[in-house]
Write a protein that holds these residues in place. Sequence first.
Motif, mmCIF file in Angstrom:
data_model
loop_
_atom_site.group_PDB
_atom_site.id
_atom_site.type_symbol
_atom_site.label_atom_id
_atom_site.label_comp_id
_atom_site.label_asym_id
_atom_site.label_seq_id
_atom_site.Cartn_x
_atom_site.Cartn_y
_atom_site.Cartn_z
ATOM 1 N N ALA A 152 0.829 -1.209 0.000
ATOM 2 C CA ALA A 152 0.000 0.000 0.000
ATOM 3 C C ALA A 152 0.861 1.257 0.000
ATOM 4 O O ALA A 152 0.546 2.249 -0.678
ATOM 5 N N GLU A 153 1.972 1.226 0.752
ATOM 6 C CA GLU A 153 2.874 2.379 0.757
ATOM 7 C C GLU A 153 3.518 2.561 -0.617
ATOM 8 O O GLU A 153 3.654 3.684 -1.113
ATOM 9 N N ALA A 213 -6.486 6.265 6.215
ATOM 10 C CA ALA A 213 -6.201 7.448 7.027
ATOM 11 C C ALA A 213 -4.695 7.680 7.140
ATOM 12 O O ALA A 213 -4.216 8.812 7.026
ATOM 13 N N GLY A 214 -3.940 6.604 7.358
ATOM 14 C CA GLY A 214 -2.491 6.742 7.457
ATOM 15 C C GLY A 214 -1.863 7.216 6.161
ATOM 16 O O GLY A 214 -0.988 8.093 6.164
ATOM 17 N N ILE A 215 -2.306 6.641 5.056
ATOM 18 C CA ILE A 215 -1.763 7.051 3.757
ATOM 19 C C ILE A 215 -2.117 8.500 3.473
ATOM 20 O O ILE A 215 -1.305 9.258 2.918
ATOM 21 N N GLY A 216 -3.321 8.918 3.868
ATOM 22 C CA GLY A 216 -3.725 10.308 3.670
ATOM 23 C C GLY A 216 -2.815 11.281 4.399
ATOM 24 O O GLY A 216 -2.532 12.377 3.900
ATOM 25 N N LEU A 217 -2.339 10.884 5.584
ATOM 26 C CA LEU A 217 -1.429 11.739 6.341
ATOM 27 C C LEU A 217 -0.036 11.780 5.715
ATOM 28 O O LEU A 217 0.600 12.832 5.654
ATOM 29 N N GLY A 223 -1.292 14.558 -0.994
ATOM 30 C CA GLY A 223 -1.699 14.916 -2.349
ATOM 31 C C GLY A 223 -2.371 13.792 -3.106
ATOM 32 O O GLY A 223 -2.805 13.985 -4.252
ATOM 33 N N VAL A 224 -2.496 12.617 -2.492
ATOM 34 C CA VAL A 224 -3.058 11.460 -3.178
ATOM 35 C C VAL A 224 -4.512 11.258 -2.764
ATOM 36 O O VAL A 224 -4.821 11.166 -1.566
#
Length: 301
Positions: free
Chosen positions: A19-20, A70-74, A78-79
């Motif tokens: 995911a990262e 939520a983690g990826i959003g932080l 910009g994604v």
Amino acid sequence: MLRAITVGLDGSRESRAAAEWAAREAELRDLPLKIVHVWEPVPEPMAQAPLLGAEAQQHWTERIPREAAAGIGLRHPGVEVIREQLSGHPGDVLAEAAKSAELLVLGSRGLSRIGGFMVGSIGLSAVAHADRPVVLVRALEVAADEHEPDPAGVASAATPFLPVVLGLDVEHPDETLIEFAFAAALVRETSLRVVHGWNPPPYYAYGAPANPALHEGLALGDAEALAKVLRPWRQKHPDVDVVEESRYGSAAVHVVEASREASLVVVGRRIRRSPFGAHIGHVTHAVLHHSTAPVAVVPHS
């Protein structure tokens, strides 16, 4: 509608690494990221057990992708992040989800930086049946692994990307595969290292005495064949620095060796419509299991 970078997430360490990677790729390509969580229904007697009741199902089908998004959003503000929950056999569902994706990203259990991947049945099934490119990412993969060390020799994600490596069969070159590799190098602003392995025809290899002149002639012929295949692509993508390597021996071995200094390895898979078997090809299968860099498998006719 723009295709998204789609990632299969099940909460495991390898899927979180995937995911990262997918988020970084979405950022590079200016595309949305779609997180797909697949719930595989359990048999009815097990579903009635207290630990697998409605609350447990809700936890696994909602909490994992919600927290990941939520983690990826932080970390990647910009994604655009989209969540989707699906039900069925993960390999089949993910292959179907890939049809509407720019590419599908999956995690693979990492053995070590030297040992490469351990590809499970779900990953192999998705690779074998998806109609779009599938990227396998090791559980231990971090952003700095894809970049050159800084001047002090320290791993860093702020330095230029390592080259993209393309494993290419010059006898059956495919435009889809080559275009994907050039595009990957272009978006990373790095070079493209094209690796081709060759062996002499059987009637030269068996029972013939050593002949250095013959070997040199065969090597030159294969190098010229590789250059001929890549010539129009060099003209089409003049901003990509291309390094050609035509080497004697196993193509799989040479691509795996090149993966040690690569940001991404790109290999092909010929599409076969038979429902039986993995249909991956021995070179791609070997690269999937032994590459130390993320591997993109590009299906082609």
